[in-house]
Design an enzyme around this catalytic site. Structure first.
Site: not given
Lengths: 454, 468
Positions: A79, A109, A187-189, A242-243
């Protein structure tokens, strides 16, 4: 006193990595850990692609990251630097280096960057192990909160295995989170969460808004695997059948019952075709026993399934009404949740392809069509009444079987300026005809100036 | 852009001129209502004003959840036997008034009556209430004058009431006619907003006539779609609602003749759509979605057909708001009626005879069942809900509309909107099955009950853990 502060500052700038002898005890340990990691922390300013209100825009964002190899591979959040044309990085010595995005993974992420440099002597972090973390242990968060580079904050691990599930447009099926009270701000991300041994144990990623000191980091064990795969293949491929799984507690608190509840089976999935039903209890995958009593046990099971070979048939041991049976299921590759967005400037809207995962989530009968992700006020699309979430199924009678077909048909019409273009649109359970009126600028003025009563 | 700039200056000048004119008129006609006149009108109309209090049961269209809130409105007595006109907001598509009380008189003479909502008129946003009057008491009431011709700038008196903190004291406002709309019919708007207690307030013109009441919604006759708030106070002239005073609507919605149903979702045939399909720009109704097995579908109609005539009435809708007229036409055509529908398919005229059926139950009229043990109130999944929430026909169950706080269902995390498919091992496809399942489980008293549900696009389990 003032002089002291000034001196300390000067010291810090001139000789990073030095610890003044006056500092002792706990402080010394903290400073040592910080000094071990800080030189490899990167202040990242990507020019990020953002789609909003039917427009593609590039915005400058600020995040953090850390160097993991001497030749400049940098770990950050998806992100922060996912879709970015330019990723400007400021290293600890204040040198500015651009980076390219090597790969990213929305499910965890994580994004991997490569600094565009010939240097092979870059400072790197030491990666620890998140598995052995205990709550209460001291940790540091390094990064650029609100753009303030070289910030260190300290706290403890509040919880080692926090399950966040889905929510707020984010989902993390494959990992639990390290929760910390070390201050984590925007900003820490992408910055490192560090133990007192100076090892990176997590990637600071989220915080709970409206709460104080409730921050979350991706466990480094998960990040490591993703980074390795991004480095090798540029993306992470995961298998699935698909479960949707649910913890045992959702059905029973009988401790003697082990396994994982199968909560949902997608009709068109391989599991559905193999006869697996909601309510079945999954006991083992390829002979490996699975058990998820609580929600935080689910990511481990998800990951076990994700790590299976794609396109291979595996035996699943299932319990149905107390009877145990073995069912063979073939794995397929799990698609991205969202397709890549594209701006269609002439009509003033953005759209993306419909991925199988999105189609399932929105209960669409198929992946046919194009998803409207935003419309610009005053554009042709908005004037015609298109809204976000609409699904375009046909254009002038042509089926929009895939995104490319749509793009081709659109380009033809935008170029020819054909006055009226008819779209068949699905909005929820309803269908609607939408007529795009491509009116040139001259014509628009005439229309504006004309009397509507005429 | 240039066109806008050109027109901006003259418009501004016009504005200033208009302002001057308004000021001039203000002084010229200030004498129209003398304090003595205002007082006389106040005294005359005041006894016919009443306070309407009721509980509004509002159904959330996306979840079926019902919220109840206490609310009040101004009412006007329009007949000696207790017919009350009030704001139509109390009866909306998803809102049903219950426990309606009408308070007549003020202070010591205050009397409270139970009242009943009558069927709401389709074309004006007013509600009519009937005071239950077993002793044949006579109430003070007002009579309206028809077809008043008002002039721009004319002063008007508006009667209403103040809020709770003023004990609902009756009050009077002086306003002016601030706008005169001429198309599609003559409609008057005020020059200034009015407080909430003056909505449905009687309007008195300079000649001392009661010409109508205050409302906010443009009726279809005004070229509006009902329930679209104009945001501007308008004078609902008596001609819009007089027929309902002479012949009040049916006593209750239960007596309402069932609505007929065609089974299509539609959009107007705009001139552009007509041009695209090579049709004459004469308007019409485009079938945009067709409900499977509906009367229209059975008569062979298809998506994309353009309806040009319904039961002998030509259809010329070109704008969204004109679709309302068509909807009304269908609704009132009569259940079981065989109607002739003329339409264009690929430009060629066609005719179909459609046997209209009864409109399927809507979420508002859906039956519900309240279980006392687990704290769940559930409703049937009506056709409109299926379309609104995109629930396919193969999903059979009941939808949770309320969860009692502190109940076992609440503790298990169940919320309104959840669709129950299986309760404690029993499949649930109807209210009856749900009732049977909950009763069986309550009798057997198991340690825990697994409830299989659909939440949005997914299915999953909730575990109820009652302490028997």
């Amino acid at each position: 006193m003032k002089r002291y502060v000034w001196l300390a500052l000067l010291f810090g700038l001139a000789a990073p990595g030095c610890v003044t002898t006056a500092i002792q005890g706990g402080d010394a340990a903290v400073i040592r850990a910080k000094d071990r990691v800080a030189p490899a922390v990167v202040h990242i300013r990507p020019v990020k692609e953002v789609y909003a209100q039917g427009r593609r825009e590039e915005v400058l964002v600020v995040g953090s990251g850390f160097i993991i190899t001497p030749d400049g591979y940098v770990v950050t959040n998806e992100h922060v630097a996912g879709e970015s044309r330019i990723v400007r990085c400021v290293l600890y010595d204040r040198s500015e280096v651009d980076a390219t995005v090597v790969g990213m993974d929305r499910y965890t992420d994580i994004a991997l960057l490569k600094l565009e440099t010939d240097r092979t002597d870059l400072p790197t972090v030491r990666l620890g192990a998140s598995e052995s973390l205990v709550s209460g242990q001291t940790v540091l968060a390094l990064g650029s909160p609100h753009g303030l580079a070289r910030t260190v904050s300290m706290g403890i691990i509040s919880e080692t295995r926090r399950f966040l599930g889905e929510g707020g447009g984010m989902m993390s099926p494959y990992n639990t989170w390290i929760q910390t009270d070390a201050a984590i701000n925007p900003g820490n991300s992408g910055g490192p969460l560090v133990n007192l041994a100076g090892e990176v144990v997590g990637v600071n990623t989220r915080r709970m808004s409206g709460a104080d000191n409730v921050g979350f980091a991706i466990p480094i064990d998960i990040a490591k695997e993703v980074v390795d795969e991004l480095r090798e293949n540029g993306r992470v491929r995961r298998s699935w059948f698909g479960v949707t799984l649910q913890e045992m507690m959702s059905k029973t608190d009988d401790l003697s019952q082990r396994g994982v509840v199968i909560a949902d089976v997608e009709a068109a999935s391989t599991a559905g075709q193999a006869g697996i039903r909601p309510g079945d209890i999954l006991l083992a995958v390829d002979g490996i026993e699975v058990d998820a009593r609580y929600a935080e046990d689910l990511p481990r099971v998800h990951k076990l399934i994700a790590d299976l070979e794609i396109g291979r048939t595996y035996p699943l041991r299932i319990s149905r009404g107390g009877e145990v049976r073995e069912i063979l299921v073939e794995t397929e590759e799990r698609s991205e949740l969202e397709g890549k967005q594209v701006e269609f400037a002439e009509w003033g809207f953005t759209a993306s392809e419909i991925t199988p995962a999105f189609a399932r989530r929105m209960q669409l009968p198929s992946t046919q069509g194009v998803l409207v992700s935003g419309v610009q006020v005053g554009g042709y699309a908005a004037n015609a009444g298109l809204v976000e979430g609409d699904i375009l199924l046909t254009m002038d009678g042509h089926d929009l079987t895939d995104f490319q077909t749509f793009q081709d048909l659109y380009q033809e019409r935008a170029a020819s300026g054909q006055r009226l273009v008819l779209l068949d649109v699905r909005r929820g359970a309803l269908m609607r005809f939408v007529l795009i009126k491509q009116v040139g600028e001259d014509a628009a003025e005439t229309e504006m100036g004309s009397d509507p009563n005429e | 852009m240039a066109a806008v700039r050109r027109s901006a200056l003259p418009r501004l000048r016009g504005g200033i001129a208009g302002l001057c004119l308004a000021l001039a008129m203000c002084t010229a006609s200030a004498a129209t209502f003398t304090p003595a006149q205002i007082e006389a009108h106040y005294d005359r109309v005041r006894p016919a004003l009443c306070l309407v209090t009721y509980s509004a049961e509002v159904t959330n269209p996306s979840t079926g959840q019902v919220a109840v809130r206490q609310t009040r409105a101004l009412g006007v007595l329009a007949s000696a036997d207790g017919l009350v006109i009030t704001h139509g907001h109390m009866q909306r598509e998803n809102a049903e008034p219950v426990s309606i009380m009408v308070t007549v008189g003020e202070g010591d003479s205050e009397r409270e009556y139970v009242a009943e909502a009558l069927r709401k008129p389709d074309d004006v946003n007013l509600s009519f209430l009937r005071i239950q009057n077993p002793t044949s008491e006579t109430f003070p009431f007002v009579t309206f004058k028809r077809d008043a011709q008002l002039r721009l700038g004319e002063p008007l008196l508006i009667m209403g009431m103040l809020g709770d903190s003023f004990d609902h004291s009756r009050a009077i406002l002086v306003r002016r006619v601030g706008v005169v709309l001429t198309t599609p019919r003559r409609t008057y708007g005020l020059d200034e907003p009015v407080p909430f207690g003056f909505v449905t307030g009687p309007v008195i013109d300079p000649r001392g006539e009661l010409v109508g009441v205050i409302g906010f919604d443009l009726s279809p006759q005004e070229g509006g779609d009902l329930y679209i708030r104009s945001g501007h106070p308008l004078v609902y002239q008596s001609g819009l609602f007089e027929e309902f005073i002479d012949n009040p609507p049916d006593r209750s919605p239960a007596d309402e003749a069932a609505d007929a149903w065609l089974g299509v979702f539609t959009q107007p045939l705009t001139d552009d759509l007509a041009a695209y399909w090579g049709l004459e720009p004469r308007g019409g109704i485009v079938v945009s979605t067709i409900v499977p097995d509906s009367p229209a579908a059975q008569a062979g109609m298809k998506r994309g057909d353009v309806i040009t005539s319904f039961h002998g009435t030509p259809i010329r809708a070109k704008q969204d708001r004109e679709v309302v007229g068509f909807t009304k036409l269908v609704r009132e055509a009569g259940v079981g009626a065989e109607v002739e529908v003329r339409f264009l398919r690929d430009g060629a005229p066609q005719t179909a005879t459609v046997a209209l059926t009864e409109r399927p139950k809507s979420a508002r009229d859906a039956d519900e069942y309240e279980d006392a043990v687990f704290g769940l109130t559930v409703r049937e999944i009506t056709t409109d809900l299926r379309y609104r929430l995109n629930i396919s026909d193969d999903v059979q169950g009941v939808i949770v509309s309320r969860v009692k706080p502190g109940s076992w269902a609440n503790i298990a995390g169940m919320v309104p909107g959840v669709i129950i498919l299986n309760f404690g091992g029993d499949p649930v496809t109807s209210l009856d099955e749900f009732e049977a399942a909950t009763k069986r489980v309550a009798e057997e008293e198991p340690a825990e009950v697994a409830v299989f549900c659909r939440v949005g696009p997914r299915t999953g389990f909730f575990r109820l853990n009652p302490r028997w």
